[in-house]
Design a protein around this motif. Structure first.
Motif, short mmCIF file in Angstrom:
data_model
loop_
_atom_site.label_atom_id
_atom_site.label_comp_id
_atom_site.label_asym_id
_atom_site.label_seq_id
_atom_site.Cartn_x
_atom_site.Cartn_y
_atom_site.Cartn_z
N CYS A 139 -11.98 -0.62 -48.90
CA CYS A 139 -12.11 0.66 -49.73
C CYS A 139 -11.78 1.81 -49.06
O CYS A 139 -11.35 2.65 -49.27
CB CYS A 139 -13.74 0.85 -50.21
SG CYS A 139 -14.01 -0.13 -51.60
N CYS B 77 -12.23 -4.93 -52.81
CA CYS B 77 -13.65 -4.49 -52.22
C CYS B 77 -14.49 -5.39 -52.04
O CYS B 77 -14.86 -6.29 -52.75
CB CYS B 77 -14.25 -3.49 -53.50
SG CYS B 77 -15.91 -3.21 -52.82
N ARG B 78 -14.91 -5.64 -50.84
CA ARG B 78 -15.75 -6.65 -50.39
C ARG B 78 -17.25 -6.79 -50.84
O ARG B 78 -17.67 -7.71 -51.29
CB ARG B 78 -15.77 -6.74 -48.79
CG ARG B 78 -14.37 -6.99 -48.22
CD ARG B 78 -14.75 -7.38 -46.67
NE ARG B 78 -13.49 -6.97 -45.97
CZ ARG B 78 -12.47 -7.84 -45.87
NH1 ARG B 78 -12.24 -8.98 -46.53
NH2 ARG B 78 -11.44 -7.45 -45.28
N ARG B 79 -17.70 -5.54 -51.09
CA ARG B 79 -19.18 -5.57 -51.58
C ARG B 79 -18.96 -6.17 -53.11
O ARG B 79 -20.03 -6.94 -53.23
CB ARG B 79 -19.57 -4.16 -51.70
CG ARG B 79 -21.15 -3.96 -51.83
CD ARG B 79 -21.58 -2.57 -51.49
NE ARG B 79 -20.98 -2.03 -50.43
CZ ARG B 79 -21.45 -1.88 -49.01
NH1 ARG B 79 -22.70 -2.35 -48.78
NH2 ARG B 79 -20.91 -1.45 -48.27
N CYS C 229 -16.88 0.18 -53.74
CA CYS C 229 -18.07 0.64 -52.92
C CYS C 229 -17.67 1.69 -52.27
O CYS C 229 -18.68 2.73 -51.94
CB CYS C 229 -18.55 -0.33 -52.32
SG CYS C 229 -17.76 -0.82 -50.64
N GLY C 230 -16.48 1.93 -51.76
CA GLY C 230 -16.20 2.94 -50.80
C GLY C 230 -16.70 2.83 -49.47
O GLY C 230 -16.55 3.62 -48.62
N ASN C 231 -17.58 1.86 -49.19
CA ASN C 231 -18.07 1.54 -47.79
C ASN C 231 -17.66 0.13 -47.22
O ASN C 231 -18.57 -0.51 -46.48
CB ASN C 231 -19.63 1.92 -47.78
CG ASN C 231 -20.12 2.18 -46.46
OD1 ASN C 231 -19.37 2.37 -45.51
ND2 ASN C 231 -21.28 1.85 -46.26
N CYS C 232 -16.58 -0.31 -47.51
CA CYS C 232 -16.01 -1.48 -46.99
C CYS C 232 -14.71 -1.14 -46.21
O CYS C 232 -14.21 -0.40 -46.63
CB CYS C 232 -15.88 -2.81 -47.66
SG CYS C 232 -14.89 -2.85 -49.09
ZN ZN Z 1 -15.51 -1.58 -51.05
#
Ligand code: ZN
Ligand code: ADP
Length: 760
Positions: free
Chosen positions: A404, A381-383, A398-401
């Motif tokens: 993910c 996960c990048r965030r 995060c689910g938004n990178c």
């Molecule tokens: Zn992520």
């Protein structure tokens, strides 16, 4: 301009009422409330919040509820102007004084300050420190000083402004007036400088989370960046965004290529005159330019809240800069995208640049670059990595990178690693990454042949994998410490002890499967212009209304000479498109619609919603008193509590593109530099199918790397043949005429290419 004078007490309750009444927001964001409470208590305050976190409200709301005027020191004229316009649009009286303001206007402003009419006065530091200004300030009642972009005070920071260091006179001259310092830079040294230099008095420091969950973080391989950007723009029609480039030249050429696609794009860099730069910036703020291609000179203090995406054409030097730049997207809280193009070549040129730039800071800067590189090469996960850099931890992914959204699968990579490590050793540890890949893939180019690398045992041992796959696996090996790069020896790869263990079969190694970026980016909301022929499903109706509201906003903005987002933000319009408010109550319940804006714009926006069918449910309850024509100033308390409103689940994303997804996938792989054969192999398709995908995409207007399929002299030959046959010959005739020298794929492509050249 303030509404019906109401007795305001400097309490958090009245602050909350101000938030709803003037800004149309229902609740403070986490931390805003604490910060405001502290400010109202008269204490010095330091606010560290990411760009888009909502700093302005932290001092603007207390300014409204307190007696006297809040003096805001702000480094940029453009920023000042925008903030003042936004305040006025909300019904809060504000003004700015800087070098661009004439004497008589300044006198009017002074009068407004003295009679207590003005709540916020923005000044540039130069103006503040100029002769006579302190005397002027002394005559009025000042509620507090707000120092915006306070990191400019620190020589450690990236935006050091010497005049900021003079701001300590404020404490000397006004020992009892609270000072609020605000910045989006969180590092410790800067924070210490701010407190010391402003002589803050035992301030409370509020460090807010630096998470920006609405930003979709994506890293893509750096091959064919221009193609990738043009394609991205196709999927983000009408959405404002910034492309950051390293060089001025790059900015100009890329802007031209984007313009050639019929997109309104401009460039911005330090080599332009101040007037040119101001004009470009203004056009961007007003949505007259959709895209800005800029060096990092652009963006500081740009308050435009509807920037929907930021692309980095090159790897940034450090995570601080990267985070600040991507922070310019999605300030309104709506979904936004940050794409970073990454290639190892960028790391090498940045290393060279940093080494020469400032010898004293080389080690520090190189370490920062390494962290940036780790982020770009990450397989988790990048965030989490970003936040970790800023000292925060995220409990879950995060689910938004891109990682993910498209998690890599792992496999036993021991054999792969052994092939590469063996080639490293047999190449006498003199191979760079790209040469190693060429050797593994059995390429016969100059670099390989001249060193006799085609003779080593592992030559061609990895020809079954495309370049990008190897590229990914070798980077994983670097990150896992099996090899390292000897920068001082032409960036050659050396094997480590750990690498030897793997090579000798003493240690297995797991790897993450390389996946192209295709699925990584999906717009969470269907905000694209709907095709006119599309069936009016709820999602497209919403998109149509959103577009209509945007057009209306632009028209009003142009009439009034303000940037469109000053009227309503994208997220406010999006909510209007979803909720379709057709009466006063419903309109005031939309986040971002305060009293003043409702009075000014409520009616026209309701009419627009009605023109699109309105909200059937709400229309049933439409009451005579609710009709737009009778809209007027009213008791504010009539607005309903927002929490009672139910939200519909968000609409599924629309694709809005004629090219279907299997063709898109093929096209994407082509864009990433894969050959037709490699695509066919990877996708388990026939070569002819891949070819037909590509010709279809090309016919639909997507770009191909034509030069990969047809050399200039081949094109010339086909063109001559076409001319000889006259008009538009049948493919079969062309094929015969050219003595079966070219296959149908090439001929078809060439004909389309000529057609495009002729602008047909
Ligand atoms: Zn992520
Ligand atoms: P910053 O100065 O920290 O970069 P801004 O003050 O410009 O951020 O705020 C970013 C966006 O968030 C603006 O559009 C602002 O109106 C919005 N915003 C701020 N506070 C709230 C809130 N409590 N509720 C809803 N929106 C908010």
């Amino acid at each position: 301009m303030l509404f019906a004078a109401e007795p305001l007490a400097p309490t958090i309750e009245s602050a909350r009422r101000v938030l709803k009444k003037y800004y149309g927001y229902d609740a403070f964001r986490p931390m805003q409330e604490d910060i405001i409470g502290n400010i109202l208590g008269g204490q010095d305050t330091v606010v560290l919040m990411p760009t888009g976190g909502g700093k302005s409200i932290c001092f603007q709301v207390p300014a409204v509820v307190q007696e006297g005027v809040c003096v805001v020191v702000s480094p940029l004229i453009a920023l000042m102007k925008d903030q003042v316009e936004a305040l006025k649009a909300n019904g809060i009286s504000a003004a700015y004084i800087n070098s661009s303001v004439g004497m008589s206007e300044q006198n009017n402003i002074a009068a407004d300050c003295l009679n207590g009419y003005l709540k916020l006065l923005y000044v540039s530091p130069e103006k503040l420190l100029s002769e006579g200004f302190m005397t002027f300030l002394k005559r009025m009642r000042i509620s507090m000083f707000a120092i915006d972009e306070a990191h400019c005070i620190s020589s450690w920071g990236h935006d050091f402004r010497p005049e900021y260091t003079q701001l300590r006179v404020l404490r000397e001259q006004f020992p009892n007036t609270p000072i609020i310092a605000l910045t989006a830079t969180a590092d410790r040294l800067t924070q210490r400088d701010i407190q010391q230099q402003l002589r803050l008095n035992n301030p409370r420091v509020f460090l807010s989370s630096f998470d920006r969950p609405n930003l979709n973080l994506i890293v893509r391989p750096g091959q064919d960046r221009v193609g990738g950007i043009l394609e991205f723009l196709e999927r983000h029609q009408g959405e404002a965004g910034i492309v950051y480039c390293l060089s001025r030249k790059q900015c100009e050429t890329l802007a031209q290529k984007i313009q050639a696609k019929g997109i309104k794009a401009g460039f911005y860099h330090a080599g332009m005159t101040p007037n040119q730069r101001a004009a470009v910036q203004e056009a961007f703020l007003k949505d007259d330019l959709q895209v800005i291609v800029a060096t990092i000179a652009f963006g500081m203090g740009i308050d435009k809240s509807n920037v929907r995406w930021v692309i980095h054409y090159n790897l940034p030097k450090n995570i601080e800069g990267y985070y600040q730049e991507i922070g310019r997207a999605g300030r309104d809280g709506s979904p936004a995208t940050a794409v970073l193009f990454y290639s190892f070549g960028d790391v090498m040129s940045l290393r060279d640049m940093l080494t020469k730039e400032n010898p004293n800071l080389t080690q520090l800067n190189l370490t920062k670059l390494e962290r940036m590189q780790q982020f770009a090469e990450a397989a988790s996960c990048r965030r989490k990595i970003l936040l970790n850099y800023f000292g925060e931890t995220l409990a879950t992914d995060c689910g938004n990178c891109d990682i993910c959204r498209n998690p890599p699968t792992t496999f036993d990579g021991t054999k792969l690693a052994q092939k590469a490590l063996s080639a490293v050793v047999r190449g006498r540890e003199r191979l760079s990454i790209s040469l190693l890949i060429d050797v593994l893939r059995g390429m016969r180019n100059q670099a390989v042949l001249s060193q006799g690398l085609d003779q080593i045992k592992t030559y061609g041992a990895g020809r079954d994998l495309p370049y990008l796959d190897w590229y990914s696996y070798i980077h994983q090996m670097l990150n896992d410490g099996l090899v390292y790069i000897a920068y001082e020896e032409g960036y050659s790869l050396k094997i480590t002890d750990l690498g030897r263990e793997v090579l000798q079969g003493q240690r297995p190694i797991s790897m993450k499967k390389f996946q192209p970026a295709e699925k990584a980016e999906k717009t969470p909301r269907g905000r694209k212009a709907a095709a006119p022929t599309a069936k009016a499903t709820p999602a497209t109706r919403e998109a149509q209304l959103f577009d209509a509201l945007r057009t209306l906003r632009k028209r009003i903005a142009d009439e009034q000479g303000v940037p469109p987002y000053v009227i309503f933000t994208d997220s406010t319009l999006q909510e209007m498109a979803e909720e379709r408010p057709v009466n006063r109550t419903a309109m005031l319940a939309i986040s971002g619609v305060g009293m003043k804006k409702f009075e000014t714009y409520g009616e026209v926006f309701i009419r627009e919603v009605l023109a699109h069918g309105g909200n059937p449910a709400a229309q049933a309850e439409l009451d005579e008193d609710d009709m737009p024509s009778s809209l007027g100033p009213d008791d504010f308390s009539a607005a309903p509590p927002r929490a009672t409103r139910k939200r519909e689940p968000k609409a599924a994303p629309t694709t809005g593109n004629d090219v279907n997804s299997t063709m898109e996938t093929t096209h994407q792989l082509h864009r990433m530099g894969l050959s037709i054969e490699a695509i066919a192999q990877r996708r388990d398709l026939a070569v002819s199918t891949v070819q037909s995908h590509l010709t279809n995409c090309y016919a639909k207007g997507l770009e191909l790397r034509i030069e990969e399929f047809l050399k200039p002299q081949e094109l010339a030959e086909i063109q001559t043949a076409q001319a000889q046959l006259g008009g538009s010959p049948m493919l079969r005739d062309l094929f015969d005429h050219l003595r079966e020298q070219y296959d149908y794929f090439k001929l078809r492509l060439a004909l389309m290419y000529f057609k495009k050249l002729r602008g047909e």
